[in-house]
Design an enzyme around this catalytic site. Structure first.
Site, PDB file in Angstrom:
ATOM      1  N   LYS A 112     -19.148  35.039 -52.141  1.00 48.85           N
ATOM      2  CA  LYS A 112     -18.391  35.324 -50.922  1.00 48.85           C
ATOM      3  C   LYS A 112     -18.498  36.792 -50.512  1.00 48.85           C
ATOM      4  O   LYS A 112     -18.361  37.117 -49.334  1.00 48.85           O
ATOM      5  CB  LYS A 112     -16.915  34.976 -51.118  1.00 48.85           C
ATOM      6  CG  LYS A 112     -16.605  33.567 -51.586  1.00 48.85           C
ATOM      7  CD  LYS A 112     -16.770  32.544 -50.491  1.00 48.85           C
ATOM      8  CE  LYS A 112     -16.117  31.193 -50.779  1.00 48.85           C
ATOM      9  NZ  LYS A 112     -16.492  30.503 -52.010  1.00 48.85           N
TER      10      LYS A 112
HETATM   11  C1  LIG Z   1     -16.770  29.140 -52.216  1.00 50.90           C
HETATM   12  C2  LIG Z   1     -17.469  28.767 -53.453  1.00 50.90           C
HETATM   13  C3  LIG Z   1     -18.293  27.628 -53.529  1.00 50.90           C
HETATM   14  C4  LIG Z   1     -18.450  26.681 -52.352  1.00 50.90           C
HETATM   15  O1  LIG Z   1     -19.107  27.276 -51.261  1.00 50.90           O
HETATM   16  P1  LIG Z   1     -18.967  26.613 -49.807  1.00 50.90           P
HETATM   17  O2  LIG Z   1     -19.638  27.578 -48.887  1.00 50.90           O
HETATM   18  O3  LIG Z   1     -17.512  26.493 -49.542  1.00 50.90           O
HETATM   19  O4  LIG Z   1     -19.645  25.293 -49.873  1.00 50.90           O
HETATM   20  C5  LIG Z   1     -18.979  27.394 -54.697  1.00 50.90           C
HETATM   21  N1  LIG Z   1     -18.843  28.199 -55.769  1.00 50.90           N
HETATM   22  C6  LIG Z   1     -18.046  29.293 -55.752  1.00 50.90           C
HETATM   23  C7  LIG Z   1     -17.922  30.133 -56.974  1.00 50.90           C
HETATM   24  C8  LIG Z   1     -17.338  29.619 -54.588  1.00 50.90           C
HETATM   25  O5  LIG Z   1     -16.561  30.696 -54.580  1.00 50.90           O
END
Ligand SMILES: *Cc1c(COP(=O)(O)O)cnc(C)c1O
Length: 462
Positions: A112
């Site tokens: 993120k």
């Molecule tokens: C947010 C997240 C996901 C999922 O990603 P999306 O874009 O919501 O599909 C998978 N793994 C981790 C560690 C995340 O923080």
């Protein structure tokens, strides 16, 4: 570049307004009116370039001229300067033809950060220029919130409120949101699950008096600017393995469908991607849907991969919009049916989806077994989300096409699950080793729209 809503009846917006508004006023999500293509020569020229240079080439066509080239380069440089790895998104090899893309070297140890750091810098730039302030409210299953707090803490023109499901995120995730002491950031522990957090957030966006009154802005994965920032590492990793001369596939641990949708955008821009494999945990609505069983929501069951504990996958709406030939009325109708429990995907739309995506799931036991096996076979300590990716990827690999699995978080963000699987407790990187000693600041809030609105209005800086 103009942006249109997946439900067809919100105003067409510029990049800046799309970024600042988040959700469209008709309840839909913004997508670019047209997807700019890069030529094979332009893609080949990325070889040997820095992550920042590739980021500029990939994102520039989506962003208006109101941000000039020099400013945009400076925004990208500042965003990634806080990362703990010079390559930003390095790759390691797991075995013949299988690579792990490490997306966890940012300040909060999950992928993120790639998008949120860019968004923080973009908001700062755009709001300073306009002389405006906004209130950011986000819902998080753990990692979005910590990345948002990190990206916006102490910025001048923004108040940030993050809703997270009380008791359902890891201690590291919580502490990354509750330990920053800047007065413009607020961690709100909601009595409910992630889908409740996301639903209350949508309610606030659909309450136009409140939305306009506090100048509400969203940074959830529905925000187009986040999807855009994630397109970059599909290019950087594929080019490192020989694209555009060689096709590659990706497996993506998936919850809200934002990350994998960025892969689809990369493909539409001209990157030769064979398959985009959606990997889910036991909350497998996307896997069921892509297996032809329709899109029907169930109960969210807490798992050891909490960032994927999602039933309603917001960004899937963007995939449906293209699969239904960009028919906003059709999408609006599906979303109405979803409120009542779910919908079937038409045969034509299913064919489009199958053209781009494949899918698989891993149970809790399979996830733990994969963490253990990967450590034994490769020496890599995987977080549970990344382990789900590796497990599913192994079942979708094709000879001759390299598979890149996205490692979405650092194992130290989920130490209990990793220790239970391997007996090894992964340490935090030294730059954040004192996280467990810092004091926390949070407020418990009920799963109630009016109470939330009041809390936010009472705690704005101005
Ligand atoms: C947010 C997240 C996901 C999922 O990603 P999306 O874009 O919501 O599909 C998978 N793994 C981790 C560690 C995340 O923080």
């Amino acid at each position: 570049m103009n942006y249109i809503s997946t439900r067809g009846s919100a105003p067409v917006l510029t990049f800046e307004d799309t970024m600042l508004s988040g959700l469209a006023r008709d309840g839909g999500l913004y997508v670019p009116q047209a997807i700019p293509a890069l030529s094979p020569d332009q893609i080949a020229a990325m070889e040997g370039q820095s992550y920042e240079q590739i980021a500029f080439i990939v994102m520039r066509p989506f962003i208006d001229d109101t941000i000039n080239d020099a400013d945009f380069r400076a925004i990208i440089d500042r965003a990634y300067s806080v990362f703990g790895h010079a390559a930003r998104a390095p790759m390691v090899q797991l075995e013949q033809g299988h690579f792990l893309l490490e997306l966890f070297h940012g300040p909060t140890l999950a992928f993120k950060d790639f998008a949120m750091q860019i968004i923080g810098q973009l908001f700062q730039h755009v709001l300073a220029k306009k002389g405006e302030r906004v209130t950011i409210v986000g819902a998080t299953s753990g990692d979005t919130g910590s990345a948002a707090v990190e990206a916006f803490r102490g910025l001048d023109n923004v108040d940030v409120f993050i809703l997270y499901p009380h008791g359902r995120i890891s201690e590291v995730q919580r502490r990354q949101m509750t330990t920053p002491q800047e007065s413009n950031v607020h961690a709100l522990a909601l009595e409910g699950d992630f889908d409740d957090c996301q639903a209350r957030l949508k309610d606030m966006f659909n309450d136009f008096d409140f939305r306009d009154g506090v100048r509400l802005a969203g940074v959830n994965s529905i925000n187009w600017a986040r999807v855009l920032a994630q397109v970059v590492y599909y290019f950087s990793s594929a080019v490192a393995l020989g694209a555009p001369g060689r096709r590659v596939s990706f497996t993506v641990p998936t919850g809200n469908f934002g990350d994998i949708f960025a892969g689809y955008i990369a493909k539409r821009m001209g990157l030769p991607i064979d398959k985009l494999v959606v990997a889910t945990n036991q909350n497998d609505i996307l896997h069921r849907c892509l297996s032809g069983q329709g899109y029907h929501k169930g109960e969210t069951i807490p798992s050891i991969s909490p960032s994927m504990d999602i039933q309603i996958s917001s960004n899937f709406e963007r995939a449906l919009f293209d699969a239904y030939d960009r028919d906003g009325n059709a999408v609006a109708q599906l979303m109405d049916e979803l409120k009542a429990g779910g919908f079937e995907v038409s045969q034509g739309a299913m064919e489009v989806l199958m053209d781009h995506y494949a899918s698989g799931r891993a149970s809790e036991d399979q996830t733990s077994a994969q963490i253990k096996a990967s450590l034994a076979e490769t020496g890599e300590l995987l977080c549970p989300h990344s382990a789900i990716g590796v497990h599913v990827a192994d079942r979708h690999r094709q000879p001759g096409t390299p598979m890149i699995t996205l490692a979405t978080a650092h194992p130290a963000k989920f130490p209990d699950a990793v220790e239970a699987a391997t007996g090894v407790r992964p340490p935090l990187p030294p730059r954040m080793a004192d996280l467990y000693e810092r004091s926390e600041r949070l407020t418990r809030v009920p799963n109630d729209l009016e109470a939330l609105k009041k809390h936010i209005m009472d705690h704005l800086q101005t």
